[in-house]
Design a protein around this motif. Sequence first.
Motif, PDB file in Angstrom:
ATOM      1  N   CYS A 180       0.836  -1.201   0.000  1.00 48.23           N
ATOM      2  CA  CYS A 180       0.000   0.000   0.000  1.00 48.23           C
ATOM      3  C   CYS A 180       0.870   1.250   0.000  1.00 48.23           C
ATOM      4  O   CYS A 180       1.719   1.414   0.879  1.00 48.23           O
ATOM      5  CB  CYS A 180      -0.918  -0.008   1.218  1.00 48.23           C
ATOM      6  SG  CYS A 180      -1.958   1.457   1.315  1.00 48.23           S
ATOM      7  N   CYS A 218      -0.207   3.441   3.391  1.00 48.42           N
ATOM      8  CA  CYS A 218       0.168   3.059   4.765  1.00 48.42           C
ATOM      9  C   CYS A 218       1.397   2.152   4.815  1.00 48.42           C
ATOM     10  O   CYS A 218       1.936   1.901   5.892  1.00 48.42           O
ATOM     11  CB  CYS A 218      -1.013   2.397   5.483  1.00 48.42           C
ATOM     12  SG  CYS A 218      -1.394   0.711   4.941  1.00 48.42           S
ATOM     13  N   CYS A 247      -6.652  -1.423  -0.007  1.00 51.42           N
ATOM     14  CA  CYS A 247      -5.864  -1.871   1.134  1.00 51.42           C
ATOM     15  C   CYS A 247      -6.788  -2.287   2.290  1.00 51.42           C
ATOM     16  O   CYS A 247      -7.639  -1.510   2.709  1.00 51.42           O
ATOM     17  CB  CYS A 247      -4.938  -0.748   1.591  1.00 51.42           C
ATOM     18  SG  CYS A 247      -4.004  -1.148   3.073  1.00 51.42           S
ATOM     19  N   HIS A 269      -5.921  -2.586   5.277  1.00 58.56           N
ATOM     20  CA  HIS A 269      -5.461  -1.928   6.502  1.00 58.56           C
ATOM     21  C   HIS A 269      -6.008  -0.506   6.615  1.00 58.56           C
ATOM     22  O   HIS A 269      -6.397  -0.077   7.687  1.00 58.56           O
ATOM     23  CB  HIS A 269      -3.930  -1.911   6.551  1.00 58.56           C
ATOM     24  CG  HIS A 269      -3.323  -3.274   6.425  1.00 58.56           C
ATOM     25  ND1 HIS A 269      -3.283  -4.165   7.477  1.00 58.56           N
ATOM     26  CD2 HIS A 269      -2.764  -3.914   5.372  1.00 58.56           C
ATOM     27  CE1 HIS A 269      -2.705  -5.287   7.076  1.00 58.56           C
ATOM     28  NE2 HIS A 269      -2.394  -5.160   5.800  1.00 58.56           N
ATOM     29  N   CYS A 270      -6.010   0.239   5.482  1.00 57.54           N
ATOM     30  CA  CYS A 270      -6.424   1.650   5.549  1.00 57.54           C
ATOM     31  C   CYS A 270      -7.525   2.001   4.554  1.00 57.54           C
ATOM     32  O   CYS A 270      -8.032   3.122   4.591  1.00 57.54           O
ATOM     33  CB  CYS A 270      -5.217   2.567   5.340  1.00 57.54           C
ATOM     34  SG  CYS A 270      -4.585   2.590   3.648  1.00 57.54           S
TER      35      CYS A 270
HETATM   36 ZN   LIG Z   1      -2.986   0.943   3.354  1.00 59.42          ZN
END
Ligand SMILES: [Zn+2]
Length: 137
Positions: free
Chosen positions: A37, A40, A51, A53-54
């Motif tokens: 990503c 992040c 992503c 995660h984010c």
């Molecule tokens: Zn990310």
Amino acid sequence: MATDLPGVALDTGPAATAPHAVYQSWLDREVLAFQACGACGNAVFPPRSRCPHCGRPELGWRRSRGHAVVYSATTIEPRGGEPYCVALVDLAEGYRMMTNVVGVAASDVRIGDQVTLRFEHRDGTAVPVFGPGEEAR
Ligand SMILES: [Zn+2]
């Protein structure tokens, strides 16, 4: 922008191509690709459009060096077939994948074993598997 992404950058390919198709096209060239990503910096696998995660869409393709450690392993003993190992391995670039560990008896695969990438060709498709040892192929 994260500047210290894991792995080696790969060409993204046509933007309209589905992530799994891009992944398979790299496998066919015996490259294990993953995404990182750009927002992040996390490694992302399996391939996605955003992503996990984010939530951002700035995912770039990277080449894995293929060094991994066995996170978990189990032996499958098919009726009438040879036992084989199905494992989860943690790649050095920071992602986990399901695979087969080959080149060693399935029952001898242990959590924490160092394994490296190799490719098998099954029904005309390149499949990433891992074998014992720390040497890059
Ligand atoms: Zn990310």
